[in-house]
Design a protein around this motif. Structure first.
Motif, mmCIF file in Angstrom:
data_model
loop_
_atom_site.group_PDB
_atom_site.id
_atom_site.type_symbol
_atom_site.label_atom_id
_atom_site.label_comp_id
_atom_site.label_asym_id
_atom_site.label_seq_id
_atom_site.Cartn_x
_atom_site.Cartn_y
_atom_site.Cartn_z
ATOM 1 N N LEU A 1 1.124 -1.153 0.228
ATOM 2 C CA LEU A 1 0.014 -0.350 -0.016
ATOM 3 C C LEU A 1 1.381 1.471 0.370
ATOM 4 O O LEU A 1 1.547 1.188 0.322
ATOM 5 N N VAL A 2 0.668 2.058 -1.037
ATOM 6 C CA VAL A 2 1.307 3.012 -0.773
ATOM 7 C C VAL A 2 0.463 4.825 -0.700
ATOM 8 O O VAL A 2 -1.059 5.174 -1.575
ATOM 9 N N VAL A 3 0.539 5.405 0.151
ATOM 10 C CA VAL A 3 0.256 6.621 0.710
ATOM 11 C C VAL A 3 0.566 8.013 -0.379
ATOM 12 O O VAL A 3 1.769 8.404 0.778
ATOM 13 N N PHE A 4 0.258 8.526 -0.878
ATOM 14 C CA PHE A 4 0.025 9.870 -1.045
ATOM 15 C C PHE A 4 -0.363 11.114 -0.090
ATOM 16 O O PHE A 4 -1.599 10.840 0.453
ATOM 17 N N PRO A 5 0.320 12.279 -0.203
ATOM 18 C CA PRO A 5 -0.391 13.655 0.269
ATOM 19 C C PRO A 5 -2.320 14.196 -0.809
ATOM 20 O O PRO A 5 -2.437 13.847 -1.351
ATOM 21 N N GLU A 6 -2.502 14.688 0.192
ATOM 22 C CA GLU A 6 -3.718 16.184 0.407
ATOM 23 C C GLU A 6 -2.944 16.513 -1.101
ATOM 24 O O GLU A 6 -2.148 17.100 -1.475
#
Length: 309
Positions: free
Chosen positions: A41-46
């Motif tokens: 899983l990869v989480v990118f910014p707002e």
């Protein structure tokens, strides 16, 4: 063990002149790194696809609309979905959403490993103001361009774990974590575009801002026995500095990974969702210990009301 290898994909500044294609290319490069690191899983910014446009005062609706996405995925972001699907990596990222009926939200989405969107969140706590303020060093016009989110704080079953999302200023409100915690959230993902310091501010000022950001997320993680992944957009964006400090926090409130730069950077940690169990069942056993008969004031009022004396 239910281990999810999570990547926090911090992004450096996105300038006003940068195209969606240029930004997506950077996101793809981070996704390539994530594959090499074995991420699930990869989480990118707002607002990962654009500059933080709410800093600009705009009166022409056409000038505003160019920052919004009418569908997701779209032609610009399809390569990101395709690459994630090819790698078998779930992703989460934020963007400005325009709905088919003309509503505007600050939104994040979550996909599964097949690239299908399984969750959507719309930012609830919008900071700033709605009209130009001449007393401010810079504008913060989220209330002008976005509506408060209308989806609440749901959680979704994904990668054999319960996952939730929030965005930026939401992280400073304990109610956000608690509502997801009451739904069994084991992982809370959030992106942010938080102003850093101006030219007159001190390094001490930045240190305090980073501390408050950490405090919000570590407390939320500990008090709800949940992993928290907070991912920044950082660096000098159109002359406006954004704070970095992306972190991954374990269910005991300890920071286990932290970004070291203000640019594009991937932080990675193997997150065992089973580590949430002790806090949820022993330290904070909500079912046994919460006393809801005393909490009514939390939802009954907004501003402070002093007791009669």
């Amino acid at each position: 063990m239910r281990e999810i290898v999570i990547g926090g994909a911090q992004m450096g500044p996105i300038q006003r002149t940068d195209t969606r294609a240029q930004v997506v290319d950077r996101m793809l490069a981070l996704l390539d790194q994530a594959r090499g690191a074995g991420c699930d899983l990869v989480v990118f910014p707002e607002l990962a696809l654009t500059t933080f446009f709410p800093r600009w005062y705009m009166e022409d609706p056409a000038e505003v609309e160019v920052w919004f996405e009418a569908e997701m995925p779209n032609a610009a972001t399809q390569p990101l979905f395709d690459r994630a699907r090819e790698y078998g990596i779930a992703i989460s990222f934020g963007y400005a959403e325009r709905t088919p009926d003309g509503h505007h939200f600050n939104t994040s989405i979550l996909t599964d490993k097949a690239g299908e969107i399984v969750g959507k969140y719309r930012k609830v706590h919008l900071p700033g103001h709605s009209e130009y303020d001449s007393d401010r060093a810079f504008q913060h016009l989220e209330k002008r361009y976005f509506e408060p989110g209308d989806l609440g704080f749901p959680v979704w079953r994904n990668l054999d774990a319960w996952m939730g999302m929030c965005i930026c200023n939401d992280r400073r409100w304990p109610e956000v974590y608690r509502v997801m915690g009451l739904q069994g959230a084991e992982l809370i993902m959030l992106g942010y575009n938080t102003p850093s310091v101006n030219s007159q501010a001190s390094a001490e000022g930045l240190e305090k801002r980073l501390y408050h950001s950490d405090l919000s997320m570590t407390a939320g993680a500990y008090q709800n026995a949940s992993w928290v992944v907070g991912v920044a957009k950082a660096g000098d964006e159109d002359g406006h500095p954004l704070m970095a400090g992306s972190i991954i926090v374990d269910p005991n409130g300890f920071v286990v990974a932290r970004a070291e730069t203000e640019g594009d950077e991937l932080i990675v940690h193997p997150c065992d969702m089973d580590l949430c169990a002790f806090g949820k069942s022993t330290i904070f056993d909500f079912a046994r210990h919460r006393r809801t008969e005393h909490y009514g004031r939390i939802t009954a009022q907004t501003g402070v009301e002093y007791p009669d004396t």
